[in-house]
Design an enzyme around this catalytic site. Structure first.
Site, PDB file in Angstrom:
ATOM      1  N   SER A 197       0.828  -1.203   0.000  1.00 35.43           N
ATOM      2  CA  SER A 197       0.000   0.000   0.000  1.00 35.43           C
ATOM      3  C   SER A 197       0.864   1.254   0.000  1.00 35.43           C
ATOM      4  CB  SER A 197      -0.963  -0.040   1.188  1.00 35.43           C
ATOM      5  OG  SER A 197      -1.879   1.029   1.151  1.00 35.43           O
TER       6      SER A 197
ATOM      7  N   HIS B  52      -8.023   0.516  -1.139  1.00 40.84           N
ATOM      8  CA  HIS B  52      -7.859  -0.529  -2.143  1.00 40.84           C
ATOM      9  C   HIS B  52      -9.171  -1.136  -2.630  1.00 40.84           C
ATOM     10  CE1 HIS B  52      -3.794   0.136  -1.112  1.00 40.84           C
ATOM     11  NE2 HIS B  52      -3.970  -0.302   0.117  1.00 40.84           N
TER      12      HIS B  52
END
Length: 315
Positions: free
Chosen positions: A85, A195
């Site tokens: 991430s 996400h």
């Protein structure tokens, strides 16, 4: 091959920047970040500050780059970099694909866009003990109801799946997953639905900004988040960073890509050791170390000994 791993949001803990190695390279990194962002980066790791995704994401990138530079000061350069991430931004800096200053500016905008889109009421949950296919099967009946819909955000390990959605939907899904046999279903310390498609507009805005940011071909291997493979073209790395908030992070595939490329030593940047634990369980033949698990600078000597077979005191 030696690879550096950079954790994402959820790994943070109060005071983690103050637990970084006491070294001039680390201090210089914190000073540079403070100057670039016109704020005191040293204040971003308080318990109060860490309630904001903006503080968390910036601080994680600072920690990752500080550790990479601490190793460089000892003459140790990683052959590959991979981040989960927001950790991908530190990986891009470490690989030479992006300047630290540009990474900081992008990360601040990234976090601001995410918080602006979902200031409250959303987050992530970790589901342990179920496969991706099992989690998808639990999600499918909920797909047409916005009040209960969740999305697969991360595939961290074969049986460690992270889902994103509203707090209400996550709480309900955690119960559903536990009933289906999950060993654990727990909310993470993340306040945005990372996400997933809920961040499409925020991702598009960041991509528009990133179009004006200078990227370079990496000097060492950069493993992307979205497709979990080595990326070499500047445009591909730009796209990977700008859009990873919208797409599932395939961390386990990224880890596997490193192992298949010949990685024998993995070192996780502070503040935690989740990525280390995943690597140790999946690939016990690979040496995986978490810098945060060592006192002070001791981990640097351990890394050097692993790479050279010689013991060198920390500098």
């Amino acid at each position: 091959m030696f690879a550096l791993l950079y954790p994402g949001q959820g790994a943070q803990s109060p005071g983690f920047l103050h637990r970084l190695p006491p070294h001039a390279a680390v201090a210089a990194t914190l000073d540079e970040a403070s100057n670039v962002l016109a704020l005191d980066v040293g204040q971003l790791d308080t318990a109060e500050a860490l309630r904001s995704s903006i503080a968390v994401q910036i601080a994680l990138v600072v920690a990752g780059v500080a550790v990479q530079r601490r190793l460089a000061a000892a003459g140790i350069e990683a052959h590959a970099h991979a981040g989960l991430s927001v950790g991908a931004y530190a990986a891009a800096v470490g690989s030479g694909a992006l300047s630290f200053a540009d990474a900081l500016r992008m990360v601040r905008m990234r976090a601001e866009l995410m918080e602006r889109a979902y200031p409250s009421g959303y987050g992530l949950s970790a589901i342990e003990g179920l496969t991706e296919a099992q989690v998808e099967a639990l999600i499918e009946p909920l797909a047409n109801s916005p009040n209960t819909q969740v999305y697969i955000a991360n595939v961290n390990a074969p049986r460690q799946i992270v889902v994103a959605g509203s707090v209400t939907a996550l709480d309900a899904f955690n119960e559903r997953a536990t009933t289906a046999g999950a060993h654990r279903a727990k909310r993470l310390m993340v306040t945005v639905p990372s996400h997933c498609e809920l961040l499409r507009e925020a991702s598009d805005a960041l991509a528009a900004y990133a179009a004006g940011v200078a990227f370079r071909s990496p000097a060492s291997v950069y493993i992307g988040n979205r497709r979990a493979r080595a990326l070499y073209r500047p445009a591909d790395i730009r796209d990977d960073l700008a859009t990873n908030m919208r797409y599932t992070v395939r961390w386990f595939d990224a880890l596997t890509a490193l192992v298949e490329r010949g990685a024998t030593l993995l070192v996780e940047a502070p503040p935690g050791q989740v990525l280390t634990d995943i690597a140790r369980e999946a690939y016990p033949e690979i040496t995986a170390l978490a810098a945060a698990s060592f006192e002070g600078d001791r981990w640097v000597a351990v890394v050097e000994r692993r790479l050279t077979g010689r013991h060198t005191p920390p500098t």
